[in-house]
Write a protein that holds these residues in place. Structure first.
Motif, mmCIF file in Angstrom:
data_model
loop_
_atom_site.group_PDB
_atom_site.id
_atom_site.type_symbol
_atom_site.label_atom_id
_atom_site.label_comp_id
_atom_site.label_asym_id
_atom_site.label_seq_id
_atom_site.Cartn_x
_atom_site.Cartn_y
_atom_site.Cartn_z
ATOM 1 N N THR A 163 0.887 -1.275 -0.273
ATOM 2 C CA THR A 163 -0.145 0.043 0.112
ATOM 3 C C THR A 163 0.677 1.637 -0.071
ATOM 4 O OG1 THR A 163 -0.093 -0.111 2.465
ATOM 5 C CG2 THR A 163 -1.957 -1.221 1.246
ATOM 6 N N MET A 171 -4.153 11.056 -1.363
ATOM 7 C CA MET A 171 -3.086 11.533 -0.383
ATOM 8 C C MET A 171 -1.826 11.981 -0.127
ATOM 9 S SD MET A 171 -2.868 7.628 1.093
ATOM 10 C CE MET A 171 -1.404 7.623 1.864
ATOM 11 N N GLY A 188 -0.914 2.518 -6.126
ATOM 12 C CA GLY A 188 -1.399 4.640 -6.140
ATOM 13 C C GLY A 188 -1.568 4.997 -7.649
ATOM 14 N N ASP A 236 -4.422 6.905 -3.318
ATOM 15 C CA ASP A 236 -3.923 5.536 -3.387
ATOM 16 C C ASP A 236 -4.966 4.657 -4.553
ATOM 17 O OD1 ASP A 236 -6.345 5.202 -2.888
ATOM 18 O OD2 ASP A 236 -5.613 5.497 -0.497
#
Length: 166
Positions: free
Chosen positions: A34, A70, A136, A64
């Motif tokens: 992630t 983000m 992402g 993401d």
């Protein structure tokens, strides 16, 4: 009559469910990488450097893999619509796991379902990858689409290189 039909339907549904159950010992989940705050900031700073070198003021959005924002930055004197465009390009790239340029090309060839599905069919979105895994995406919106693509590509390449080294 309805009472006899309902139990037969229930049995059919249960039988179908049982038939699609995974094989014994089958893996039911997978581990995924992630994007974290440090990675989002790294990609954002790489994009800012590229845009500055190109003298290409723009809005830059980092999301993401599910399209959640983000990191973001907006240069001075950027059009009011650029932030929304940057975010849309990033989300499209993350959710479809491909450059938004491909979505634009497909739409231009008549595949308008992308637009009606809410995807941004404009160049300037690039997936952020760790190896072959999309974690992402970045979206860039400025004045020239060529600069948008260049800035997004530069940042995505820098991110991937850094991610593979660590």
């Amino acid at each position: 009559m309805m009472q006899k039909f309902l139990p037969a339907l229930t049995i059919a549904v249960i039988t179908t469910w049982v038939n699609v159950a995974p094989a014994a010992g089958a893996q039911l989940a997978r581990s995924v990488s992630t994007l974290n705050r440090a990675g989002a900031q790294f990609a954002l700073q790489a994009a800012i450097r590229s845009a500055t070198q190109l003298n290409a003021p723009c809005a830059i959005a980092i999301v993401d893999r599910s399209g959640g924002l983000m990191a973001f930055d907006r240069f001075d004197n950027v059009r009011a619509g650029s932030p929304d465009l940057a975010l849309g390009k990033a989300r499209t790239s993350a959710l479809l796991e491909r450059p938004s340029e491909e979505t634009e090309d497909n739409t231009n060839k008549g595949r308008t379902a992308f637009v009606t599905a809410g995807f941004m069919a404009l160049r300037g979105g690039m997936p952020l990858k760790v190896g072959d895994t999309v974690v992402g995406a970045i979206g860039v919106a400025g004045v020239k689409k060529e600069n948008d693509v260049r800035v997004a590509t530069d940042a995505a390449l820098a991110f991937s290189k850094e991610a593979m080294e660590h």
